[in-house]
Enzyme design. Structure first.
Site, short mmCIF file in Angstrom:
data_model
loop_
_atom_site.label_atom_id
_atom_site.label_comp_id
_atom_site.label_asym_id
_atom_site.label_seq_id
_atom_site.Cartn_x
_atom_site.Cartn_y
_atom_site.Cartn_z
CE LYS A 23 -2.48 0.23 3.60
NZ LYS A 23 -3.49 0.19 4.64
CB CYS A 41 -9.20 10.09 -0.03
SG CYS A 41 -9.64 8.92 -1.33
CB CYS A 43 -8.16 5.31 -3.40
SG CYS A 43 -9.61 5.39 -2.33
CB CYS A 52 -8.34 8.37 4.10
SG CYS A 52 -8.25 6.57 4.20
CG HIS A 56 -7.23 2.85 1.34
ND1 HIS A 56 -7.59 3.78 2.29
CD2 HIS A 56 -6.46 1.94 1.98
CE1 HIS A 56 -7.04 3.47 3.45
NE2 HIS A 56 -6.35 2.36 3.29
#
Ligand code: FES
Length: 77
Positions: A23, A41, A43, A52, A56
């Site tokens: 990751k 975030c 993603c 976030c 993800h």
């Protein structure tokens, strides 16, 4: 759901950056933050974007991608 939505969910968004990592997470030490840790975030799947919310994890499992948040950490004085 339309086939376009299903296909979009199954596609990785990171084609080549640091693919050997499980990751991709980056941290920045910042002195002037009100909270000790804030995750942003990267993603584009978060329900609380730009923050976030852990979405993800599902995206990475579904696609084999390795995206993760940008962490802003309050620097200790
Ligand atoms: Fe997008 Fe965590 S939800 S990086």
């Amino acid at each position: 759901r339309s086939w376009v939505a299903v296909r979009a969910e199954a596609q990785a968004i990171n084609p080549e950056i640091r693919k050997t990592e499980e990751k991709v997470v980056d941290s920045v030490m910042v002195a002037e933050l009100s909270k000790p840790l804030t995750a942003y975030c990267r993603c584009w799947r978060s329900g609380t974007f730009p923050l976030c919310d852990g979405s993800h994890v599902k995206h990475n499992k579904a696609t084999g991608d390795n995206v993760g948040p940008l962490l802003l950490k309050k620097q200790k004085e």
